[in-house]
Design an enzyme around this catalytic site. Structure first.
Site, mmCIF file in Angstrom:
data_model
loop_
_atom_site.group_PDB
_atom_site.id
_atom_site.type_symbol
_atom_site.label_atom_id
_atom_site.label_comp_id
_atom_site.label_asym_id
_atom_site.label_seq_id
_atom_site.Cartn_x
_atom_site.Cartn_y
_atom_site.Cartn_z
ATOM 1 N N ASP A 1 25.339 22.795 13.765
ATOM 2 C CA ASP A 1 26.421 22.083 14.455
ATOM 3 C C ASP A 1 25.943 21.423 15.748
ATOM 4 O O ASP A 1 26.762 21.089 16.605
ATOM 5 C CB ASP A 1 27.553 23.065 14.787
ATOM 6 C CG ASP A 1 28.444 23.353 13.590
ATOM 7 O OD1 ASP A 1 28.666 22.430 12.793
ATOM 8 O OD2 ASP A 1 28.902 24.496 13.457
ATOM 9 N N SER A 2 24.647 21.207 15.906
ATOM 10 C CA SER A 2 24.143 20.660 17.171
ATOM 11 C C SER A 2 24.619 19.234 17.435
ATOM 12 O O SER A 2 24.562 18.766 18.565
ATOM 13 C CB SER A 2 22.614 20.705 17.193
ATOM 14 O OG SER A 2 22.069 19.805 16.247
ATOM 15 N N MET A 3 25.096 18.535 16.382
ATOM 16 C CA MET A 3 25.611 17.175 16.559
ATOM 17 C C MET A 3 27.134 17.129 16.429
ATOM 18 O O MET A 3 27.715 16.058 16.272
ATOM 19 C CB MET A 3 24.974 16.237 15.542
ATOM 20 C CG MET A 3 23.553 15.824 15.879
ATOM 21 S SD MET A 3 23.461 14.884 17.423
ATOM 22 C CE MET A 3 24.378 13.421 16.972
ATOM 23 N N LYS B 1 19.237 14.198 15.986
ATOM 24 C CA LYS B 1 19.684 14.179 17.383
ATOM 25 C C LYS B 1 20.028 12.750 17.780
ATOM 26 O O LYS B 1 19.756 11.797 17.061
ATOM 27 C CB LYS B 1 18.591 14.717 18.325
ATOM 28 C CG LYS B 1 18.081 16.107 17.992
ATOM 29 C CD LYS B 1 19.113 17.199 18.194
ATOM 30 C CE LYS B 1 18.531 18.557 17.828
ATOM 31 N NZ LYS B 1 19.572 19.618 17.843
#
Length: 246
Positions: free
Chosen positions: A48-50, A90
């Site tokens: 879920d980093s984006m 990213k």
């Protein structure tokens, strides 16, 4: 007799146009898929980093590009050995020569200008990790996740060589759309226009238009024969019915 001749001529013309539509539809449909396969690569995002732009499990379509084409605001797929040597997704927030830092009034700053990042929910920007102002080396990119509080991005590698930046040559592709679930094209990044050019979308919309148009032509052309035959049979029955005399 002349009515029968005109009907036969119309039928032949209809069949010819139907065949042409099916042939053209096949070219567009198959050509669209082939074009897409050449230009785009699918990826499944594992984290879920984006988030909220892209969440874990989303299937994205990324346009194959050269790293020299990357601009600020692009969401890219890249591979960096010191980051695990696996495909990562990213957002590029600064490019070679930029001075980037965080945060001023809760906002990212690039070259002294505050960037209004529309893709970050209100309130989340305030949770962003502090970034000491650094100058991005030429030919390299500074990358952040949209989910700033937990993303393992350039901020997690600031002590490495080149201050956690990634070489342009490490970029494999640029994300254009979320294919599953069908969220569609990514919104163009706002907030970076004053700093320089931003990227234009890839040809995904044209590819989808070709595929859809091809499918419509194939289905429409293929349906002509059965429909025309049924209409001809109905007209034949109507002509054969006896007419009552009052």
């Amino acid at each position: 007799m002349s009515g029968t001749v005109r009907t036969d001529e119309g039928s032949r013309l209809g069949n010819a146009l139907s065949g042409l539509a099916v042939a053209l539809g096949c070219v567009l449909f198959l050509g669209g898929f082939a074009w897409g396969a050449v230009v785009y690569k699918p990826y499944t995002v594992p984290t879920d980093s984006m988030s909220p732009t892209i969440v874990a499990g989303d299937r994205v379509l990324a346009e194959r590009i050269d790293g020299s084409e990357v601009e600020r605001g692009d969401v890219v797929v890249f591979r960096q050995e010191s980051w695990g040597d696996m495909p990562l997704v990213k957002r590029v927030v600064a490019i070679g020569g930029d001075k980037v830092g965080c945060c001023t009034d809760g906002k990212l700053t690039v070259n002294g200008k505050q960037v209004d990042e529309s893709y970050i929910p209100e309130g989340q920007a305030a949770e962003s990790k502090a970034i000491p102002t650094i100058t991005v080396p030429e030919g390299r990119l500074f990358l952040l996740g949209d989910e700033r509080s937990g993303s393992l991005d350039s901020t997690a590698h600031l002590t490495e060589a080149f201050s956690g930046t990634v070489a342009r040559s490490a970029v494999d592709s640029r994300v254009d759309a979320v294919a599953w679930p069908m969220d569609g094209m990514l919104a163009r990044p706002t907030g970076f226009e004053e700093l320089g050019p931003i990227s234009s979308p890839g040809p995904l919309r044209l590819i989808m238009l070709a595929v859809v148009a091809g499918a419509v032509l194939v289905l429409g052309g293929g349906a002509y024969g059965p429909v025309a035959k049924r209409l001809a049979e109905r007209r034949s029955r109507q002509r054969a019915e006896p007419v009552g005399v009052g």
